[in-house]
Design a protein around this motif. Structure first.
Motif, PDB file in Angstrom:
ATOM      1  N   MET A  97      -8.751  -7.228  -5.726  1.00  0.00           N
ATOM      2  CA  MET A  97      -8.558  -5.839  -5.327  1.00  0.00           C
ATOM      3  C   MET A  97      -7.186  -5.502  -5.840  1.00  0.00           C
ATOM      4  O   MET A  97      -6.373  -6.235  -6.198  1.00  0.00           O
ATOM      5  N   ASN A  98      -7.085  -3.935  -6.026  1.00  0.00           N
ATOM      6  CA  ASN A  98      -5.828  -3.589  -6.423  1.00  0.00           C
ATOM      7  C   ASN A  98      -4.669  -3.654  -5.291  1.00  0.00           C
ATOM      8  O   ASN A  98      -5.343  -3.673  -3.956  1.00  0.00           O
ATOM      9  N   CYS A  99      -3.641  -3.742  -5.495  1.00  0.00           N
ATOM     10  CA  CYS A  99      -2.491  -3.517  -4.534  1.00  0.00           C
ATOM     11  C   CYS A  99      -2.667  -2.550  -3.695  1.00  0.00           C
ATOM     12  O   CYS A  99      -2.523  -1.404  -4.310  1.00  0.00           O
ATOM     13  N   PRO A 100      -2.881  -2.698  -2.371  1.00  0.00           N
ATOM     14  CA  PRO A 100      -3.162  -1.650  -1.497  1.00  0.00           C
ATOM     15  C   PRO A 100      -1.833  -0.690  -1.343  1.00  0.00           C
ATOM     16  O   PRO A 100      -1.910   0.713  -1.023  1.00  0.00           O
ATOM     17  N   LEU A 101      -0.591  -1.369  -1.668  1.00  0.00           N
ATOM     18  CA  LEU A 101       0.730  -0.505  -1.558  1.00  0.00           C
ATOM     19  C   LEU A 101       0.773   0.681  -2.745  1.00  0.00           C
ATOM     20  O   LEU A 101       1.514   1.327  -2.628  1.00  0.00           O
ATOM     21  N   GLU A 102      -0.480   0.633  -3.610  1.00  0.00           N
ATOM     22  CA  GLU A 102      -0.280   1.644  -4.928  1.00  0.00           C
ATOM     23  C   GLU A 102      -0.485   3.101  -4.226  1.00  0.00           C
ATOM     24  O   GLU A 102      -0.188   4.051  -4.682  1.00  0.00           O
ATOM     25  N   THR A 103      -1.432   3.089  -3.087  1.00  0.00           N
ATOM     26  CA  THR A 103      -1.612   4.376  -2.599  1.00  0.00           C
ATOM     27  C   THR A 103      -1.591   4.262  -1.065  1.00  0.00           C
ATOM     28  O   THR A 103      -1.760   3.443  -0.459  1.00  0.00           O
ATOM     29  N   ARG A 104      -1.072   5.667  -0.755  1.00  0.00           N
ATOM     30  CA  ARG A 104      -0.841   5.723   0.867  1.00  0.00           C
ATOM     31  C   ARG A 104      -2.165   5.276   1.573  1.00  0.00           C
ATOM     32  O   ARG A 104      -2.112   4.566   2.590  1.00  0.00           O
ATOM     33  N   GLN A 128      -2.641   2.310   4.215  1.00  0.00           N
ATOM     34  CA  GLN A 128      -3.178   2.135   5.688  1.00  0.00           C
ATOM     35  C   GLN A 128      -3.704   1.046   5.998  1.00  0.00           C
ATOM     36  O   GLN A 128      -3.846   0.664   7.350  1.00  0.00           O
ATOM     37  N   LEU A 129      -4.787   0.536   5.048  1.00  0.00           N
ATOM     38  CA  LEU A 129      -5.513  -0.649   5.393  1.00  0.00           C
ATOM     39  C   LEU A 129      -4.432  -1.651   5.868  1.00  0.00           C
ATOM     40  O   LEU A 129      -4.691  -2.767   6.576  1.00  0.00           O
ATOM     41  N   LEU A 130      -3.399  -1.798   5.111  1.00  0.00           N
ATOM     42  CA  LEU A 130      -2.532  -3.080   5.295  1.00  0.00           C
ATOM     43  C   LEU A 130      -1.771  -2.739   6.686  1.00  0.00           C
ATOM     44  O   LEU A 130      -1.701  -3.850   7.557  1.00  0.00           O
ATOM     45  N   SER A 155     -13.090  -6.668   6.204  1.00  0.00           N
ATOM     46  CA  SER A 155     -11.907  -6.233   5.205  1.00  0.00           C
ATOM     47  C   SER A 155     -10.735  -7.215   5.166  1.00  0.00           C
ATOM     48  O   SER A 155     -10.057  -7.387   4.460  1.00  0.00           O
ATOM     49  N   VAL A 156     -10.607  -8.014   6.342  1.00  0.00           N
ATOM     50  CA  VAL A 156      -9.576  -8.770   6.805  1.00  0.00           C
ATOM     51  C   VAL A 156      -9.502 -10.141   5.534  1.00  0.00           C
ATOM     52  O   VAL A 156      -8.437 -10.061   4.957  1.00  0.00           O
ATOM     53  N   ALA A 157     -10.930 -10.596   5.190  1.00  0.00           N
ATOM     54  CA  ALA A 157     -10.704 -11.554   4.146  1.00  0.00           C
ATOM     55  C   ALA A 157     -10.238 -11.289   3.017  1.00  0.00           C
ATOM     56  O   ALA A 157      -9.479 -11.938   2.214  1.00  0.00           O
ATOM     57  N   THR A 158     -10.899  -9.987   2.378  1.00  0.00           N
ATOM     58  CA  THR A 158     -10.217  -9.606   1.076  1.00  0.00           C
ATOM     59  C   THR A 158      -8.822  -9.514   1.096  1.00  0.00           C
ATOM     60  O   THR A 158      -8.173  -9.669   0.166  1.00  0.00           O
ATOM     61  N   LEU A 159      -8.343  -8.588   2.106  1.00  0.00           N
ATOM     62  CA  LEU A 159      -6.888  -8.322   2.198  1.00  0.00           C
ATOM     63  C   LEU A 159      -6.135  -9.754   2.232  1.00  0.00           C
ATOM     64  O   LEU A 159      -5.165  -9.700   1.316  1.00  0.00           O
ATOM     65  N   GLU A 160      -6.629 -10.380   2.770  1.00  0.00           N
ATOM     66  CA  GLU A 160      -5.874 -11.847   3.038  1.00  0.00           C
ATOM     67  C   GLU A 160      -5.623 -12.687   1.547  1.00  0.00           C
ATOM     68  O   GLU A 160      -4.956 -13.165   1.370  1.00  0.00           O
ATOM     69  N   ARG A 161      -6.732 -12.482   0.956  1.00  0.00           N
ATOM     70  CA  ARG A 161      -6.906 -13.062  -0.463  1.00  0.00           C
ATOM     71  C   ARG A 161      -5.855 -12.405  -1.204  1.00  0.00           C
ATOM     72  O   ARG A 161      -5.002 -13.109  -2.013  1.00  0.00           O
ATOM     73  N   ALA A 215       4.762  -8.219  -2.658  1.00  0.00           N
ATOM     74  CA  ALA A 215       5.108  -7.005  -1.939  1.00  0.00           C
ATOM     75  C   ALA A 215       4.364  -6.797  -0.580  1.00  0.00           C
ATOM     76  O   ALA A 215       5.018  -6.207   0.416  1.00  0.00           O
ATOM     77  N   CYS A 216       3.147  -7.143  -0.713  1.00  0.00           N
ATOM     78  CA  CYS A 216       2.323  -7.020   0.401  1.00  0.00           C
ATOM     79  C   CYS A 216       2.591  -8.014   1.671  1.00  0.00           C
ATOM     80  O   CYS A 216       2.576  -7.757   2.891  1.00  0.00           O
TER      81      CYS A 216
END
Ligand SMILES: [Zn+2]
Lengths: 201, 168
Positions: free
Chosen positions: B1-8, B12-14, B26-32, B39-40
């Motif tokens: 996935m793209n870094c979530p910090l790239e867009t507001r 929000q997901l973070l 979504s948790v598993a994807t984000l944790e990976r 940064a995340c």
């Protein structure tokens, strides 16, 4: 027929939430149901207001006004939203008014007038030492100042999100704005809080 | 996935992840992603620190006499509330109306008799506004007052049985 309509409204409210059903009973003249609502929500309303205005006496006074308004509005009450949405809408409205009225007060006065919080999480079953107490007070002061420094709407949104565990949609209804506006308020608020409090970990 | 910090929007997901409000899928994807993105990881660390700092802010319990103070205020205000709120109140249900009709009718007659006597004694011809006031003495209003008195009885009972120990 009237009884049937009454039952239908009651059923719809019950599906919505039990508090709304209790409020409908208050509307029908059941004082005991008002007592149940008060018992259930007294603490959360007082604590929310306390964290908004940061003064116990003022918070309790505002909470009294919240429940007075609930009682006074009983005859016109319609369960169009969750009861807690309505309750916190009244509470937020009163808190924001109180903050605006007292805008000239110095921040220091508000923060210093109230030191009634005590460390509740103790590292052992012994009383906290003076040092632990002072550390706790210092951290608490930092948290309170950081929350106080937030713009009023952001502050209300954070308190509802963090301590009342409300969904974005409910906070949006309380603050009369869109869900995306709430997300944006919260994002900016936590951004500020991260800058001020992240070192506390 | 793209870094979530790239867009507001994605950041929000973070935030939802850090406040434990993200759906499990979504948790598993984000944790990976967090595992490989500094940064995340820093965002998550600082947000958790904020969360814990806020957790530590416990407030004092509510005063033991909160309820009794409230009920006293309700008791003190109920009469004029009824007058103030009268124009905004919907009509009572037919069932409630019939149940208390005899009492309401009797009270209404007494009120109207009082109003008529007073007018005969001191008032010249009533102005239209005065007429409106006389007209507004309705059985519903009398019944609401009776209802309020009934509720007050229940409140008084509450205050008597209310123990400070029952609260936080
Ligand atoms: Zn990233």
């Amino acid at each position: 027929m009237a009884e049937r309509v009454k039952t239908d409204i009651g059923t719809a409210a019950a599906a919505l939430d039990f508090d709304a059903e209790l409020m409908l009973r208050v509307k029908e003249g059941d004082g005991a149901s008002f007592g149940v609502l008060l018992e259930k929500h007294r603490s959360s309303v007082v604590h929310f207001l306390y964290r908004m205005v940061q003064n116990h006496a003022v918070a309790e006074e505002l909470a009294q006004e919240v429940f007075l308004r609930v009682y006074r509005s009983r005859s016109t009450y319609e369960p169009t939203a969750k009861f807690t949405t309505w309750l916190f809408r009244i509470a937020t409205h009163l808190a924001l008014n109180a903050l605006r009225d007292g805008k000239n007060e110095r921040l220091q006065e508000r923060l210093d007038d109230d030191t009634s919080e005590r460390p509740v999480r103790q590292v052992s079953d012994r009383r906290p030492s003076v040092e632990q107490f002072l550390v706790y007070q210092a951290k608490l002061d930092e948290v309170r100042r950081a929350i106080t420094a937030l713009p009023e709407k952001q502050r209300a949104a954070v308190l509802m999100h963090k301590y009342e565990e409300m969904e974005y949609s409910q906070i949006a209804k309380v603050l009369s704005c869109s869900e995306s506006a709430v997300k944006s308020l919260l994002f900016r608020a936590y951004e500020t809080l991260r800058a001020r409090l992240a070192h506390m970990a | 996935m793209n870094c979530p910090l790239e867009t507001r929007e994605n950041a929000q997901l973070l935030l939802d992840y850090c406040t434990r409000k993200l759906e499990p899928e979504s948790v598993a994807t984000l944790e990976r992603h967090i595992a490989i993105c500094g940064a995340c990881r820093e965002f998550a660390r600082s947000q958790r620190a904020v969360w814990e700092a806020l957790d530590a802010w416990q407030t004092a319990p509510v005063s033991a006499d909160f309820d009794s103070r409230l009920y006293r205020r309700i008791e003190g205000q109920v009469s004029w509330w009824d007058v103030l709120l009268r124009p905004f109140r919907p009509p009572f249900s037919t069932a409630t109306m019939w149940r208390s009709l005899p009492a309401a009718a009797a009270a209404c007659l007494l009120l109207m008799a009082g109003v008529l006597l007073e007018h005969r004694a001191v008032a010249p011809a009533p102005a239209p506004n005065d007429m409106a006031q006389v007209d507004s003495v309705q059985p519903e209003q009398v019944e609401r007052t009776l209802d309020a008195m009934e509720m007050l009885n229940e409140f008084s009972h509450h205050v008597r049985t209310d123990s400070p120990d029952s609260k936080l």
